[in-house]
Design a protein around this motif. Structure first.
Motif, short mmCIF file in Angstrom:
data_model
loop_
_atom_site.label_atom_id
_atom_site.label_comp_id
_atom_site.label_asym_id
_atom_site.label_seq_id
_atom_site.Cartn_x
_atom_site.Cartn_y
_atom_site.Cartn_z
N SER A 187 16.28 49.54 23.04
CA SER A 187 15.44 49.75 21.89
C SER A 187 15.78 48.46 20.87
CB SER A 187 15.93 50.74 20.93
OG SER A 187 17.38 50.74 20.60
N LEU A 188 17.06 47.85 21.20
CA LEU A 188 17.62 46.64 20.48
C LEU A 188 16.87 45.36 20.75
CD1 LEU A 188 21.27 47.39 19.97
CD2 LEU A 188 19.39 47.69 18.11
N ARG A 189 16.51 45.40 22.27
CA ARG A 189 16.15 44.28 22.75
C ARG A 189 14.58 44.05 22.72
NH1 ARG A 189 18.67 41.25 26.80
NH2 ARG A 189 20.66 41.89 27.55
N HIS A 190 13.69 44.91 22.28
CA HIS A 190 12.53 44.95 21.78
C HIS A 190 12.32 45.11 20.57
CE1 HIS A 190 12.12 46.82 26.21
NE2 HIS A 190 11.27 46.16 26.01
N ASN A 191 13.30 44.89 19.52
CA ASN A 191 13.03 44.75 18.39
C ASN A 191 12.37 43.31 17.92
OD1 ASN A 191 13.95 43.46 15.54
ND2 ASN A 191 14.80 45.37 15.21
N PRO A 192 11.17 43.19 17.27
CA PRO A 192 10.20 42.03 17.29
C PRO A 192 11.33 40.76 16.63
CG PRO A 192 9.07 43.79 16.70
CD PRO A 192 10.51 44.36 16.88
N THR A 193 12.07 41.17 15.66
CA THR A 193 12.67 40.14 14.88
C THR A 193 13.94 39.50 15.83
OG1 THR A 193 12.19 41.34 12.89
CG2 THR A 193 14.05 39.59 12.81
N ILE A 194 14.99 40.41 16.55
CA ILE A 194 15.72 40.03 17.49
C ILE A 194 15.09 39.05 18.63
CG2 ILE A 194 17.36 40.74 19.18
CD1 ILE A 194 18.43 41.15 16.39
N LYS A 195 13.90 39.63 19.01
CA LYS A 195 13.08 38.83 20.09
C LYS A 195 12.75 37.41 19.79
CE LYS A 195 10.48 40.85 22.50
NZ LYS A 195 9.15 41.67 23.04
N ALA A 196 12.45 37.40 18.53
CA ALA A 196 11.80 35.78 17.75
C ALA A 196 12.98 35.08 17.51
CB ALA A 196 11.05 36.54 16.67
N SER B 59 16.01 35.14 18.69
CA SER B 59 16.76 34.78 20.12
C SER B 59 16.00 33.64 20.72
CB SER B 59 16.90 35.79 21.05
OG SER B 59 16.02 36.50 21.51
N LYS B 60 14.75 33.82 20.70
CA LYS B 60 13.99 32.62 21.35
C LYS B 60 14.00 31.43 20.32
CE LYS B 60 9.07 31.74 22.73
NZ LYS B 60 7.67 32.12 22.71
N GLU B 61 14.03 31.43 19.16
CA GLU B 61 14.19 30.25 18.34
C GLU B 61 15.41 29.57 18.48
OE1 GLU B 61 14.74 29.95 13.39
OE2 GLU B 61 13.20 31.23 14.18
N ARG B 62 16.53 30.17 18.71
CA ARG B 62 17.77 29.84 18.87
C ARG B 62 18.29 29.35 20.49
NH1 ARG B 62 21.08 30.27 14.54
NH2 ARG B 62 20.00 31.60 12.74
N GLY B 63 17.31 29.67 21.34
CA GLY B 63 17.49 29.34 22.75
C GLY B 63 18.40 30.18 23.45
N TYR B 64 18.48 31.40 23.02
CA TYR B 64 19.46 32.38 23.71
C TYR B 64 19.01 32.98 24.96
CZ TYR B 64 22.38 32.53 19.37
OH TYR B 64 23.14 32.30 18.26
N LYS B 65 19.52 32.80 25.91
CA LYS B 65 19.25 33.11 27.41
C LYS B 65 20.07 34.46 27.54
CE LYS B 65 18.48 28.92 29.72
NZ LYS B 65 18.63 27.89 30.75
#
Length: 330
Positions: free
Chosen positions: A103-112, A114-120
């Protein structure tokens, strides 16, 4: 009872005009309508700056000064330090026991983000940010949370956690409502991104008159305008966006004159620089008063944190009773 508002900032740097337009201006108004709690989120700042804690220490008072300079009244609003409220950490732990990682991984804000910061691979603290934010909101039983559209997933996550807790144990927590303002993000001086302290395209609230003038002078404008009489496209110009934000009553005139090539970019910049400096001048006056009395700022933070801690203790007593964890009380 007044409704209670919880809002605040991660203290990773000084605040800028984007913060003022997007939230701080509204907070100054909200403190007159609601019981307002303002969070200096030092723990959450570590989610992206854990390797640089001295940055957070340096900016604790800088952000507090920004609040006070902008017009936050410590007699009306409670300004407090997140890490000094241990009940927030305790609530975070309890909530994390019944929230799934998916549920945390699918949070749209967290996803966006993490992508913006380049987190693998996401750090536990970064992934669990919505849980920590839920603890921030619920420790004081806030009923309203001012947010932008991009933060709505966090608030929905909070509402789900509150409902789950109340179902599992007893209905002691308050389900907060988002208070969404119709305020667009302020574009940065580069014209390509939102105004951001990390990108370096911002005008900070503690800027001098000279700094404002220099930054506005170098700001991007309509790329299609080469000469003063060229027909403009204000809808793509950052400077026109600033006119809408800080000179609303005259923005339509600027729009028409730009479209017709009847005002040059330098004149347009001069006008908005003057308006921004007029806005910041009152903040500069307030800031100087507090800068000259640093003990007063510390007293405000200590008093606000003590006030928040009292509320937190009351909430935690109810939470522990609901969970059956009040082992040694009658």
């Amino acid at each position: 009872m007044k409704e209670r508002v919880l809002t605040g900032d991660r203290i990773t740097g000084k605040l800028h005009l984007g913060h003022y337009v997007g939230s701080l201006k509204n907070r100054v108004e909200l403190q007159n309508q609601y019981e307002t709690f303002l969070l200096l989120a030092d723990v959450q700042a570590l989610t992206t700056h854990f390797e640089n804690p001295e940055l957070i220490k340096d900016n604790l008072r800088n952000v507090a000064l920004d609040y006070l300079a902008a017009g936050i009244n410590p007699e009306k609003a409670t300004i407090f330090v997140q890490s000094l409220i241990p009940e927030i950490a305790e609530l975070t732990t309890y909530y994390s026991m019944f929230i799934t990682v998916n549920s945390l991984r699918h949070n749209p804000t967290i996803k966006a983000e993490s992508k913006e910061r380049g987190y693998k691979d996401m750090y536990y603290g970064f992934l669990g940010y919505p849980i920590s934010q839920t603890a921030d909101i619920t420790f004081c039983k806030a009923t309203l949370v001012p947010v932008g559209e991009d933060q709505l997933p966090h608030i929905e996550q909070t509402r789900k956690i509150v409902r789950r807790f109340n179902q599992l144990y007893q209905p002691v927590l308050v389900e907060p409502k988002p208070l969404v303002g119709d305020v667009p993000r302020l574009v940065g001086l580069d014209g390509n991104n939102k105004m951001s302290k990390s990108i370096g395209n911002a005008i900070h609230l503690d800027s001098t008159k000279e700094e404002v003038n220099e930054k506005i002078k170098k700001a991007k404008t309509d790329p299609a305008r080469i000469h003063k009489m060229d027909l403009g496209h204000p809808e793509v110009c950052p400077i026109y966006a600033y006119h809408q934000a800080f000179r609303k009553e005259d923005s339509e005139e600027i729009y028409q004159n730009c479209k017709k090539g009847q005002i040059g970019c330098m004149e347009c910049k001069r006008k908005i620089a003057q308006s921004i400096n007029d806005l910041l001048e009152l903040m500069r006056e307030r800031r100087v008063e507090y800068q000259n009395n640093p003990k007063k700022v510390d007293e405000i933070l200590v008093t606000g944190t003590e006030r928040a801690r009292l509320v937190a203790k009351e909430t935690m007593q109810e939470v522990r009773e609901a969970m059956g964890m009040n082992y040694f009380t009658n």
